[in-house]
Design an enzyme around this catalytic site. Structure first.
Site, PDB file in Angstrom:
ATOM      1  CG  ASP A 140       7.029  -3.645  -2.456  1.00 53.15           C
ATOM      2  OD1 ASP A 140       5.816  -3.592  -2.733  1.00 53.15           O
ATOM      3  OD2 ASP A 140       7.922  -3.526  -3.308  1.00 53.15           O
ATOM      4  CG  ASN A 178       1.127   3.809  -2.132  1.00 52.72           C
ATOM      5  OD1 ASN A 178       1.622   3.593  -1.031  1.00 52.72           O
ATOM      6  ND2 ASN A 178       1.644   3.282  -3.246  1.00 52.72           N
TER       7      ASN A 178
HETATM    8  C1  FPP Z   1       3.035  -2.259  -0.726  1.00 54.30           C
HETATM    9  O1  FPP Z   1       2.744  -3.489  -1.371  1.00 54.30           O
HETATM   10  C2  FPP Z   1       2.114  -2.039   0.404  1.00 54.30           C
HETATM   11  C3  FPP Z   1       1.282  -0.957   0.522  1.00 54.30           C
HETATM   12  C4  FPP Z   1       1.235   0.139  -0.460  1.00 54.30           C
HETATM   13  C5  FPP Z   1       0.344  -0.843   1.669  1.00 54.30           C
HETATM   14  C6  FPP Z   1       0.872  -1.263   3.018  1.00 54.30           C
HETATM   15  C7  FPP Z   1      -0.237  -1.253   3.984  1.00 54.30           C
HETATM   16  C8  FPP Z   1      -0.462  -2.167   4.954  1.00 54.30           C
HETATM   17  C9  FPP Z   1       0.477  -3.280   5.251  1.00 54.30           C
HETATM   18  C10 FPP Z   1      -1.712  -2.142   5.765  1.00 54.30           C
HETATM   19  C11 FPP Z   1      -1.853  -1.164   6.855  1.00 54.30           C
HETATM   20  C12 FPP Z   1      -0.653  -0.807   7.634  1.00 54.30           C
HETATM   21  C13 FPP Z   1      -0.534  -0.765   8.984  1.00 54.30           C
HETATM   22  C14 FPP Z   1       0.689  -0.135   9.560  1.00 54.30           C
HETATM   23  C15 FPP Z   1      -1.526  -1.314   9.940  1.00 54.30           C
HETATM   24  P1  FPP Z   1       2.158  -3.468  -2.847  1.00 54.30           P
HETATM   25  O2  FPP Z   1       0.682  -3.336  -2.777  1.00 54.30           O
HETATM   26  O3  FPP Z   1       2.825  -2.380  -3.640  1.00 54.30           O
HETATM   27  O4  FPP Z   1       2.559  -4.875  -3.369  1.00 54.30           O
HETATM   28  P2  FPP Z   1       2.919  -5.269  -4.871  1.00 54.30           P
HETATM   29  O5  FPP Z   1       4.191  -4.528  -5.209  1.00 54.30           O
HETATM   30  O6  FPP Z   1       3.117  -6.740  -4.804  1.00 54.30           O
HETATM   31  O7  FPP Z   1       1.774  -4.869  -5.734  1.00 54.30           O
END
Ligand code: FPP
Length: 245
Positions: free
Chosen positions: A25, A73
Site C-alpha cells: 500500500d 480495485n
Molecule cells: C495499493 O496502493 C497498491 C495497488 C492497488 C496496486 C499494487 C500493484 C503493484 C505494486 C504493481 C504490480 C504488481 C506486481 C506483483 C508486479 P494504493 O494505490 O492504494 O496507494 P494509496 O493508498 O497511496 O493511494
C-alpha cells in the site's frame, strides 16, 4: 544494513518467518507527494516487489504472498487499472524469461475470470512453467478478496456435496482450507502493511487467524530489505501462543 543475510538457524540470527504476506500500500500517495501520476507509484511499487521477493528468497522465506489487485480495485479509473494490469504483464513476461535462473514458483490467488485473455494466458503459462520449482514461492493476489475467497470455497464445497464427492458432516477447518486459493500452503506467520493504514482490507481473512501483524508508515515504493528486517525482528519479539498460555 540488512540484518538477515542468508538462511540461518543460529541462535544469534533467528530464521525468518516461513510465510510473509504484504499489502503493498501507498503507491498512489508516494507518487502524488512527488508530483507524479499515480501510475508512477505503481511502477515504483512493482520494482520494490521484485527486490523484496528476491530478498525473501535469499534469506530463506518459503512463501511470500502479495496483495496486487483487490476485488474492490476495479472502482479505480480505467487508466489506473490498465496501468496495474500492464505492470503485471510486464512482470510475468520477465519472470518467464528468467525462470530458469530465478527458480521462483509463482501462484495466483483470486477470481481470475475477470482478467483479460492475454493476462490469463500469461498467468497460465507462468503457473505451469514454474510448477516444477520446489523452493521459494510467490503468491500474487489478483482480483482477490478474502470474503470472495471464502464464498468461492463454500460454493465449491456445496457443489462437491451435490455430486456426492463430499459430505457436510465431513467438513472441518482443514477440509475447508483445501477449497481456498491457498490450499496446501501454510498460513502466513507475518502480515505487513506499509503506508500507515491500520486495517486488513479483506486480505487473507481465513488464513490470518493467527498471523502477527506489522504496520509501518513507510510507503510501499520506499520499502527496502532493511524495512523487512525490522518487521522480521519485531516478529521475533512477539510471543505467539496460538490460543494457549
Ligand atoms: C495499493 O496502493 C497498491 C495497488 C492497488 C496496486 C499494487 C500493484 C503493484 C505494486 C504493481 C504490480 C504488481 C506486481 C506483483 C508486479 P494504493 O494505490 O492504494 O496507494 P494509496 O493508498 O497511496 O493511494
Amino acid at each position: 544494513m540488512p540484518l538477515f543475510k542468508k538462511k540461518t538457524t543460529s541462535a544469534a540470527q533467528l530464521p525468518p518467518p516461513r510465510h510473509i504476506a504484504i499489502i503493498m500500500d501507498g503507491n498512489g500517495r508516494w507518487a502524488t507527494r512527488k508530483g507524479l501520476p499515480r501510475t508512477a507509484g505503481h511502477a515504483a511499487g512493482s520494482e520494490v516487489f521484485r527486490r523484496i521477493a528476491t530478498y525473501c528468497r535469499d534469506i530463506g522465506v518459503e512463501y511470500l504472498t502479495v496483495y496486487a489487485f483487490s476485488t474492490e480495485n476495479w472502482k479505480r479509473s480505467e487508466e489506473e487499472v490498465s496501468a496495474i494490469m500492464g505492470l503485471l504483464k510486464q512482470y510475468l513476461f520477465e519472470a518467464l524469461e528468467k525462470m530458469e535462473r530465478d527458480k521462483i514458483r509463482l501462484k495466483f490467488f483470486g477470481d481470475l475470470r475477470r482478467l483479460s485473455p492475454e493476462l490469463l494466458e500469461l498467468i497460465d503459462r507462468t503457473d505451469k512453467t514454474s510448477a516444477k520449482y520446489q523452493g521459494f514461492q510467490a503468491n500474487i493476489c489478483l482480483n482477490y478478496g478474502g470474503r470472495d475467497e471464502i464464498v468461492h470455497a463454500a460454493r465449491a464445497f456445496a457443489q462437491a456435496c451435490t455430486t456426492g464427492e463430499a459430505k457436510p458432516e465431513d467438513l472441518t477447518e482443514s477440509v475447508f482450507s483445501d477449497y481456498l486459493y491457498s490450499a496446501g500452503i501454510p498460513d502466513p506467520d507475518l502480515i505487513i502493511r506499509p503506508s500507515g493504514e491500520i486495517r486488513i482490507s479483506n486480505f487473507l481473512l481465513w488464513q490470518s487467524a493467527y498471523a502477527e501483524y506489522y504496520f509501518t508508515d513507510v510507503l510501499w515504493p520506499d520499502f527496502t530489505p532493511a524495512e523487512l528486517d525490522k518487521a522480521i525482528a519485531a516478529f521475533h519479539r512477539r510471543n505467539r501462543r496460538f490460543g494457549g498460555v
